[in-house]
Scaffold this motif. Sequence first.
Motif, mmCIF file in Angstrom:
data_model
loop_
_atom_site.group_PDB
_atom_site.id
_atom_site.type_symbol
_atom_site.label_atom_id
_atom_site.label_comp_id
_atom_site.label_asym_id
_atom_site.label_seq_id
_atom_site.Cartn_x
_atom_site.Cartn_y
_atom_site.Cartn_z
ATOM 1 N N GLU A 200 19.798 8.729 0.511
ATOM 2 C CA GLU A 200 19.414 9.193 1.847
ATOM 3 C C GLU A 200 18.339 8.280 2.460
ATOM 4 N N ALA A 201 17.377 7.908 1.643
ATOM 5 C CA ALA A 201 16.302 7.018 2.123
ATOM 6 C C ALA A 201 16.876 5.657 2.505
ATOM 7 N N MET A 202 17.806 5.158 1.717
ATOM 8 C CA MET A 202 18.398 3.844 2.005
ATOM 9 C C MET A 202 19.294 3.910 3.241
ATOM 10 N N GLU A 203 20.021 5.023 3.395
ATOM 11 C CA GLU A 203 20.861 5.176 4.601
ATOM 12 C C GLU A 203 20.002 5.197 5.870
ATOM 13 N N LEU A 204 18.773 5.687 5.703
ATOM 14 C CA LEU A 204 17.839 5.753 6.840
ATOM 15 C C LEU A 204 17.425 4.347 7.284
ATOM 16 N N PRO B 114 0.801 -1.219 0.000
ATOM 17 C CA PRO B 114 0.000 0.000 0.000
ATOM 18 C C PRO B 114 0.835 1.271 0.000
ATOM 19 N N TYR B 115 0.526 2.152 -0.941
ATOM 20 C CA TYR B 115 1.102 3.507 -0.980
ATOM 21 C C TYR B 115 0.362 4.308 0.080
ATOM 22 N N MET B 116 1.097 4.991 0.917
ATOM 23 C CA MET B 116 0.440 5.614 2.057
ATOM 24 C C MET B 116 1.151 6.884 2.514
ATOM 25 N N SER B 117 0.404 7.658 3.321
ATOM 26 C CA SER B 117 1.041 8.783 4.016
ATOM 27 C C SER B 117 1.692 8.232 5.269
ATOM 28 N N PRO B 118 2.920 8.624 5.572
ATOM 29 C CA PRO B 118 3.669 8.001 6.671
ATOM 30 C C PRO B 118 3.078 8.320 8.040
ATOM 31 N N ASP B 119 2.088 7.516 8.417
ATOM 32 C CA ASP B 119 1.427 7.657 9.714
ATOM 33 C C ASP B 119 1.508 6.309 10.428
ATOM 34 N N LEU B 120 2.076 6.282 11.627
ATOM 35 C CA LEU B 120 2.355 5.001 12.284
ATOM 36 C C LEU B 120 1.088 4.199 12.566
ATOM 37 N N ALA B 121 0.046 4.867 13.031
ATOM 38 C CA ALA B 121 -1.186 4.128 13.364
ATOM 39 C C ALA B 121 -1.773 3.484 12.101
ATOM 40 N N ALA B 122 -1.799 4.255 11.026
ATOM 41 C CA ALA B 122 -2.352 3.715 9.769
ATOM 42 C C ALA B 122 -1.468 2.591 9.253
ATOM 43 N N ALA B 123 -0.163 2.762 9.371
ATOM 44 C CA ALA B 123 0.756 1.718 8.877
ATOM 45 C C ALA B 123 0.561 0.425 9.652
ATOM 46 N N LYS B 124 0.382 0.540 10.984
ATOM 47 C CA LYS B 124 0.166 -0.670 11.798
ATOM 48 C C LYS B 124 -1.119 -1.376 11.371
ATOM 49 N N ARG B 125 -2.148 -0.587 11.055
ATOM 50 C CA ARG B 125 -3.400 -1.206 10.615
ATOM 51 C C ARG B 125 -3.234 -1.901 9.264
ATOM 52 N N MET B 126 -2.415 -1.322 8.402
ATOM 53 C CA MET B 126 -2.176 -1.961 7.094
ATOM 54 C C MET B 126 -1.422 -3.285 7.289
ATOM 55 N N THR C 109 9.414 13.756 4.301
ATOM 56 C CA THR C 109 8.730 13.093 5.432
ATOM 57 C C THR C 109 9.722 12.203 6.184
ATOM 58 N N LYS C 110 10.986 12.608 6.156
ATOM 59 C CA LYS C 110 12.074 11.728 6.648
ATOM 60 C C LYS C 110 11.857 11.236 8.077
ATOM 61 N N GLU C 111 11.527 12.136 8.984
ATOM 62 C CA GLU C 111 11.432 11.721 10.393
ATOM 63 C C GLU C 111 10.246 10.777 10.617
ATOM 64 N N LEU C 112 9.175 10.972 9.842
ATOM 65 C CA LEU C 112 8.019 10.061 9.986
ATOM 66 C C LEU C 112 8.355 8.689 9.406
ATOM 67 N N ILE C 113 9.109 8.696 8.314
ATOM 68 C CA ILE C 113 9.508 7.415 7.706
ATOM 69 C C ILE C 113 10.477 6.672 8.629
ATOM 70 N N ARG C 114 11.351 7.432 9.299
ATOM 71 C CA ARG C 114 12.278 6.805 10.263
ATOM 72 C C ARG C 114 11.505 6.047 11.328
ATOM 73 N N ILE C 115 10.413 6.634 11.779
ATOM 74 C CA ILE C 115 9.585 5.967 12.812
ATOM 75 C C ILE C 115 8.990 4.669 12.258
ATOM 76 N N LEU C 116 8.503 4.707 11.047
ATOM 77 C CA LEU C 116 7.939 3.480 10.442
ATOM 78 C C LEU C 116 9.011 2.403 10.354
ATOM 79 N N ILE C 117 10.208 2.787 9.942
ATOM 80 C CA ILE C 117 11.305 1.815 9.814
ATOM 81 C C ILE C 117 11.628 1.199 11.174
#
Length: 256
Positions: free
Chosen positions: A194-198, A130-142, A165-173
């Motif tokens: 940069e995304a891969m280094e994250l 799923p393509y999504m906006s980086p939101d932890l609650a939504a990601a957990k539901r997915m 959205t780097k800091e939000l993506i860091r949280i998802l990772i």
Amino acid sequence: MKDVLEIGGQLLQSRLFLGTGKFSANAVIPEVVAACGAQVVTVALRRIDLQYPEENVASYIPQGCIIMPNTSGARNAAEAVRIARLAQAAGYGNWIKVEVIADNRYLLPDNYETIKTTETLAAEGFIVLPYMSPDLAAAKRMVEAGAAAVMPLGAPIGSNRGLKTKELIRILIEELPVPVIVDAGLGRPSEAAEAMELGAAAVLVNTAIATAGEPVLMGSAFRQAVEAGRKGYLARPGAIRREGTASSPLTGFLQE
Ligand SMILES: CC(=O)[C@@H](O)[C@H](O)COP(=O)(O)O
């Protein structure tokens, strides 16, 4: 141990996924896929033409690639599910990239409708990304709904604005048990690195490659950037500090 990415039971060497929209001609796609070393290539169902193969973008994707249809154009879960089922019925396998977009200005995904789509399609045996906006609650539901990975945007599709959205993506990772693939908005190879280094598992790029002056060369550049970023992540970078630290001890020279 080879560094492979597993998604849906597939072992992938390439961490650069390629989108196939916006190319000046479909004929350039095979060369770009080769330059990217891409193993997963996404296509919009509306660009799959079963009647006229030369118009069918999927017929330009080299053998051996995983063709991942996307549900672009869907504005709600019902439409996305229908598109996914059509793609599967048309013989494009069970990988599906869910895109449910309800706003025409920023093309941001509707996480709520995307969760519903993920639930339905995962239950039907699709490998759902799923393509999504980086939101932890939504990601957990997915993930609970059966997503094989999540694909948070770096910036709006086609904006080439990079990892906004780097800091939000860091949280998802850090928090999710599935691969996090940055998808949309990466405009330069350095932003993919940069995304891969994250710690992103992979990135998906379309506009930056398709609209470059030299798409094949740009695809090769993104390939190298993704590989370099991945190595930089695996190498465990040194700590970032505010103060200076001499590269060789200065004791005995400076008066304390
Ligand atoms: C969600 C979506 O459609 C993206 O996969 C897009 O194709 C890639 O975004 P860019 O075109 O910004 O790379």
